[in-house]
Scaffold this motif. Structure first.
Motif, PDB file in Angstrom:
ATOM      1  N   TYR A 179      -4.685   7.984  -2.530  1.00 39.20           N
ATOM      2  CA  TYR A 179      -5.222   8.350  -1.219  1.00 39.20           C
ATOM      3  C   TYR A 179      -5.766   7.126  -0.483  1.00 39.20           C
ATOM      4  O   TYR A 179      -5.570   6.986   0.735  1.00 39.20           O
ATOM      5  N   ALA A 180      -6.433   6.242  -1.209  1.00 39.19           N
ATOM      6  CA  ALA A 180      -6.954   5.033  -0.578  1.00 39.19           C
ATOM      7  C   ALA A 180      -5.808   4.154  -0.068  1.00 39.19           C
ATOM      8  O   ALA A 180      -5.895   3.580   1.029  1.00 39.19           O
ATOM      9  N   SER A 181      -4.731   4.073  -0.842  1.00 37.38           N
ATOM     10  CA  SER A 181      -3.574   3.292  -0.403  1.00 37.38           C
ATOM     11  C   SER A 181      -2.947   3.903   0.845  1.00 37.38           C
ATOM     12  O   SER A 181      -2.560   3.190   1.781  1.00 37.38           O
ATOM     13  N   THR A 228       0.825  -1.213   0.000  1.00 38.01           N
ATOM     14  CA  THR A 228       0.000   0.000   0.000  1.00 38.01           C
ATOM     15  C   THR A 228       0.862   1.267   0.000  1.00 38.01           C
ATOM     16  O   THR A 228       0.548   2.236  -0.697  1.00 38.01           O
TER      17      THR A 228
END
Length: 205
Positions: A160-162, A107
């Motif tokens: 951003y999600a990672s 991530t």
């Protein structure tokens, strides 16, 4: 009667032919209006292009911040609990810990990669859009920039999600480390109290 009509026809003004000068002025006016409309459309396109480039600049700044935060997670304070043998979340204990660490590193790497791609593409797209507006068409430049901006937004969402997922995993590691410290303290306190009780019992005997 025929003579009078012939004489009157001599004094009547002839039908004026269409003036070439009038046609020329009409063409000039039409070309002027067309040029003004083209200039107005070009100005509107340049304003739209400026707005799109501002949005790309904001996106690039946010991606740079995410890269900095993601790189800070690869510091020693984060990596140390993962590599220590006596750590509660050591990656070499079980397959679960190894998978946990793999997701964490993947991530972070994905966040940094997407952020770097965004920053690089923004620099290239801005330059290409300016050249396209000057050499090809402002409308085409605006359309291509808007299409590329939507792709950059999707990349930013992935980045951003990672980052959010890696932050949750880092928080989980912090909780595990702090829980282990509290456990060690509790054991040390219990061991100390047991030692004091046994010593006091010996003295009483």
């Amino acid at each position: 009667g025929g003579k009078e009509s012939a004489a009157e026809s001599l004094f009547l003004p002839a039908a004026a032919p269409t003036s070439r000068r009038g046609h020329m002025w009409a063409n000039v006016n039409a070309q002027s209006v067309h040029q003004q409309n083209a200039v107005s459309l070009m100005q509107v396109d340049m304003l739209q292009l400026g707005v799109l480039q501002t949005q790309m600049d904001n996106l690039s700044v946010q991606a740079t911040l995410l890269i900095g935060f993601a790189l800070s997670m690869w510091g020693g304070a984060t990596l140390k609990p993962l590599l220590e043998d006596d750590s509660q979340i050591c990656i070499w204990k079980t397959w679960y810990h190894l998978a946990f660490a793999a997701v964490f590193f993947v991530t972070i790497a994905l966040c940094i990669s997407c952020g770097g791609i965004i920053v690089s593409l923004v620099l290239y797209i801005k330059q290409a859009a300016q050249e396209s507006a000057l050499l090809v068409s402002t409308g085409a430049a605006v359309a291509n920039t808007r299409r590329h901006l939507s792709s950059l937004n999707r990349l930013f969402v992935v980045s951003y999600a990672s980052f959010a997922l890696s932050a949750v995993l880092a928080h989980r590691m912090g909780r595990g480390t702090s829980g282990k410290k509290h456990l060690h303290r509790a054991r040390a306190t219990a061991h100390g109290s047991t030692a004091r009780d046994s010593e006091s019992g010996r003295r009483a005997d």
